[in-house]
Write a protein that holds these residues in place. Structure first.
Motif: not given
Length: 415
Positions: A221-238
């Motif tokens: 999964p990439r940050a772009d795959d996250l939905n609106r409720m999950q976007r706070r995890y973007a930097s952790v995911v990358e």
């Protein structure tokens, strides 16, 4: 595990009394196919990493930390700080330099610093709750949940009317994003050199009980795959992707586990400069473009373009015409006079850009280094006035912008 520190373009000796023993060098050679192409250069009883910094680890045998070369008088701790600030500015590892004090950069190796940063980011998000998402579930129950799957009911429960084939949505934590984070924690537990850091990782893994892992070949999964409720995890995911992408299992080396987190310093420096200059370009009414605009130097007899040109950074006016072309060079200059140290290839390249793009101002940007700070200027004899500027870019602390004369020239071209 043996820990070795090196500098990019700095030789590591091989031998009984050298930096690496012969078996360790053999293990590194076996892992070379998993590393970036042309990352290593071998010599007689020695080896060096070219323009790459980061970490290479082979099982629990050897970990090599490669630091930037630009400030040879800096201590390894200061070199780590320089690299961390560049990564943060370029956006590769968001927020890393802001947490340096809490991470204890001076007391930990580079890989441990990255791991601590990941754990800190992850812990902050877990305090707000583990991510969950709805999953389609098919099950046979004794009471209706969701809706009845009539086709499956007739096929499976035709003679069991008390059993109901149901299809419903269930909120679960075992979702791809959490499996990615769990996989990253497992990866880190094998990489951390500090026992206290490994204990911290294990305590974090408890929060992921019942959650699976990413298997080989699965989509990360990439940050772009996250939905609106999950976007706070973007930097952790990358950052989790960065760790997992570095894993490599070499069957030819006897199932030897190899891990690499290597950064091409030429590309990192280019992104670093672009981020630093973008606000200046905006104030001047110009648009900053990276790796462009692309243009062929010429056409062959069939009309097909040949020799594609792609400047590192260009400043474009309202008509999308380059008014300033900048080329970044992650190099150490041989003397205190940059103009005397410029290579012929670099000068030919900038002269070609000036002619092909009809641009009368070009720049060479080097990292600030001992004996070279500030700017130098020279005129290129191309049949019309073309100015070449050689600039030193500070890597930390100071704000970098174009010289006043260059700004004035660019603004006039923009209008």
């Amino acid at each position: 595990m043996k820990l070795v520190s090196a500098f990019e373009h700095g030789w590591l000796t091989i031998g009984k009394e050298g930096d690496l023993t012969a078996p360790e060098a053999d293990a590194l050679a076996s892992a070379e196919s998993s590393l970036p192409r042309n990352c290593l250069e071998w010599g007689r009883n020695r080896v060096k990493f070219r323009q790459f910094c980061g970490v290479v680890q082979i099982q629990q045998i050897l970990q090599i930390e490669i630091l930037p070369k630009v400030f040879p008088y800096q201590t390894p701790d200061q070199q780590r700080t320089t690299l961390i600030e560049m990564l943060d500015t370029a956006g590769d590892i968001e927020g890393l330099s802001a947490q340096q004090a809490g991470l204890g950069v001076s007391n930990h190796r580079l890989l441990d610093v990255f791991i601590r940063h990941f754990l800190k980011l992850l812990e902050a998000q877990l305090q707000q709750g583990l991510l969950r998402d709805y999953r389609d579930v098919e099950d046979t129950l004794d009471q209706v949940r969701g809706r009845i799957d009539l086709i499956r009911q007739q096929r499976e429960n035709l003679f069991k009317p008390q059993r109901l084939a149901c299809r419903f949505n269930e909120l679960v934590a075992d979702i791809p994003v959490n499996r990615l984070l769990h996989s990253a924690l497992i990866c880190m537990s094998n990489l951390a050199s500090s026992s206290m850091l490994r204990q911290h990782i294990q305590s974090m893994r408890i929060r992921f009980g019942g959650i699976g892992v990413i298997h080989k070949g699965e989509h990360l999964p990439r940050a772009d795959d996250l939905n609106r409720m999950q976007r706070r995890y973007a930097s952790v995911v990358e950052l989790a992707r960065l760790f997992i992408d570095g894993q490599y299992l070499d069957a030819r080396a006897g199932q030897q586990q190899v891990y690499s987190l290597l950064l091409d310093m030429s590309q990192l420096f280019e992104r670093f400069v672009a981020v630093k200059l973008r606000p200046t370009a905006r104030k001047m009414g110009l648009r900053l473009m990276e790796q462009g605009p692309r243009k062929y130097l010429g056409d062959d007899d069939s009309g097909k373009g040949r020799l594609l040109m792609r400047p590192d950074i260009s400043l474009l006016n309202a008509l999308n015409q380059p008014v300033v072309i900048l080329d970044t060079k992650w190099k150490l200059l041989d003397s205190g006079n940059p103009l005397a140290s410029l290579s012929s290839a670099d000068l030919y390249q900038l002269s070609t850009y000036a002619s092909a793009y009809c641009c009368d101002q070009v720049m060479l940007l080097y990292p600030e280094q001992a004996g070279f700070r500030g700017e130098y200027r020279m005129a290129l004899n191309l049949g019309r006035p073309v100015t070449l500027m050689v600039l030193a870019v500070p890597l930390y602390g100071e704000v970098f912008s174009l010289p006043a004369q260059a700004v004035k020239h660019a603004e006039s071209e923009a209008t």
